[in-house]
Design a protein around this motif. Structure first.
Motif, PDB file in Angstrom:
ATOM      1  N   LYS A  16       0.837  -1.198   0.000  1.00 32.93           N
ATOM      2  CA  LYS A  16       0.000   0.000   0.000  1.00 32.93           C
ATOM      3  C   LYS A  16       0.870   1.245   0.000  1.00 32.93           C
ATOM      4  O   LYS A  16       1.840   1.325   0.754  1.00 32.93           O
ATOM      5  CB  LYS A  16      -0.910  -0.006   1.235  1.00 32.93           C
ATOM      6  N   VAL A  17       0.513   2.214  -0.837  1.00 33.71           N
ATOM      7  CA  VAL A  17       1.163   3.519  -0.852  1.00 33.71           C
ATOM      8  C   VAL A  17       0.148   4.541  -0.378  1.00 33.71           C
ATOM      9  O   VAL A  17      -1.000   4.562  -0.838  1.00 33.71           O
ATOM     10  CB  VAL A  17       1.673   3.888  -2.256  1.00 33.71           C
ATOM     11  N   ARG A  18       0.552   5.401   0.552  1.00 31.57           N
ATOM     12  CA  ARG A  18      -0.326   6.438   1.082  1.00 31.57           C
ATOM     13  C   ARG A  18       0.462   7.728   1.250  1.00 31.57           C
ATOM     14  O   ARG A  18       1.698   7.723   1.186  1.00 31.57           O
ATOM     15  CB  ARG A  18      -0.947   5.988   2.396  1.00 31.57           C
ATOM     16  N   GLU A  19      -0.223   8.792   1.484  1.00 27.56           N
ATOM     17  CA  GLU A  19       0.439  10.091   1.496  1.00 27.56           C
ATOM     18  C   GLU A  19       1.125  10.406   2.818  1.00 27.56           C
ATOM     19  O   GLU A  19       1.871  11.374   2.905  1.00 27.56           O
ATOM     20  CB  GLU A  19      -0.580  11.184   1.146  1.00 27.56           C
ATOM     21  N   ARG A  20       0.862   9.607   3.835  1.00 23.54           N
ATOM     22  CA  ARG A  20       1.593   9.731   5.093  1.00 23.54           C
ATOM     23  C   ARG A  20       1.705   8.344   5.702  1.00 23.54           C
ATOM     24  O   ARG A  20       0.887   7.464   5.426  1.00 23.54           O
ATOM     25  CB  ARG A  20       0.897  10.693   6.055  1.00 23.54           C
ATOM     26  N   ALA A  21       2.720   8.141   6.510  1.00 19.90           N
ATOM     27  CA  ALA A  21       2.995   6.803   7.022  1.00 19.90           C
ATOM     28  C   ALA A  21       1.961   6.332   8.026  1.00 19.90           C
ATOM     29  O   ALA A  21       1.748   5.134   8.191  1.00 19.90           O
ATOM     30  CB  ALA A  21       4.381   6.770   7.665  1.00 19.90           C
TER      31      ALA A  21
END
Length: 330
Positions: free
Chosen positions: A230-235
């Motif tokens: 998964k890639v997201r804009e914050r960890a």
């Protein structure tokens, strides 16, 4: 928040009877999605039917070697279950990527499946939204849409489905079980979520008043070698801007079996069937993986500000399949 009724269900038949009798009733599991939408005025149920105490909280092996997961199993319990971790590790990883620990302790499998497909405009009742008010328009088309759909969207809605769990379940051909007043029913997850079309307010094929009772994962030996990325804009806890659930079986350098599903690219979890067809019987190398990803994403129709998702998703597919192929070669 306006006033609403509350009723605790003591058995499945009783819950179904209430849901079928009152179209304004909604099922309450953990409430991690529904209650938030009630607070903002997006959802306005007249009655909540609490199903947390129904006997649907078990994860069990099926006779065929798969798993049956009850609808009220919490996300935390699902992710920690030893048979889930052993047989479908991508599912465990997807659940752990999906929310904070506090939310996973409350959220249920059935509720996760019924998360509303959404964007920022859906949650703002001051804005038009075809999902909330059919025919009112989709401001995301010309507005903020950097995390909108690139596959399977329409001029009526470009929101993406938020569930991580559902992406993994889609990769492994899960079947959703439900109960109605006429008896039990089943829906393959491929048919459970409806295409957005011109009626984006209709998100699932569940009959009116139906209660989800569980999810069955068929036996899938390939799933033991699986991964979710998964890639997201914050960890910290955040919705995906791209995700992939993949499983790969390689023999003598050739793909024998593969499963691939994409998240955050469409109004529902996206099974990459075109890519799977190209991969089976092909060399298990980066060139093949890239070609398969390109073939799947050839149908992408990005908007002005979300074209990055095509490249992001392609890179995710290649990376995760390459990792799985390298592990198989060890």
């Amino acid at each position: 928040m306006r006033e609403f009724g509350y009723q605790r269900a003591v058995d499945v038949a009783g819950a179904v009877a209430v849901l079928e009798a009152d179209p304004q009733a909604r099922v309450l599991g953990g409430g991690t999605n529904l209650v938030d939408l009630m607070k903002t005025g997006v959802e306005r149920p007249g009655l909540l039917v609490d199903v947390r105490e129904l006997p649907l909280n078990q994860v069990e092996l099926t006779d065929e070697g798969g798993l049956r997961i009850g609808a009220t199993v919490t996300n935390s319990d699902l992710a920690a279950h030893p048979e889930v971790r052993r047989r479908y590790p991508a599912l465990t990883q997807a659940v752990l990527a999906g929310a904070s620990g506090q939310l996973r302790n409350m959220a249920t499998v059935g509720g996760n499946l019924l998360q509303r497909t959404r964007c920022g405009y859906f949650g703002d009742v001051a804005q038009p939204c075809n999902k909330r008010t059919p025919g009112s328009g989709c401001p995301a088309l010309a507005g903020e849409h950097h995390n909108s759909a690139i596959l399977g969207a329409s001029d009526h809605c470009v929101a993406v489905h938020p569930s991580d769990m559902a992406v993994a379940l889609t990769a492994f051909d899960a079947v959703v079980s439900y109960e109605t007043g006429d008896g039990p029913g089943e829906l393959p997850i491929a048919d459970f979520y409806l295409p957005v079309g011109d009626a984006p307010h209709r998100e699932t094929a569940l009959p009116q008043g139906a209660l989800i009772t569980g999810v069955t994962l068929p036996a899938a030996p390939v799933a033991a070698a699986s991964r979710y990325r998964k890639v997201r804009e914050r960890a910290s806890y955040a919705f995906a801007i791209g995700s992939v659930a993949a499983a790969l079986d390689v023999e003598a350098g050739v793909v024998r079996d593969v499963r691939l599903a994409l998240g955050a690219v469409a109004s529902r979890p996206w099974r990459a069937l075109q890519a799977e067809r190209l991969l089976k019987g092909a060399p298990a190398d980066a060139r093949t993986f890239a070609a398969a990803a390109d073939a799947e994403l050839a149908a992408a129709r990005p908007l002005a500000h979300n074209g990055y998702k095509v490249t992001l998703t392609r890179n995710l597919v290649v990376a995760i399949l390459t990792e799985l192929a390298e592990e198989a070669a060890r």
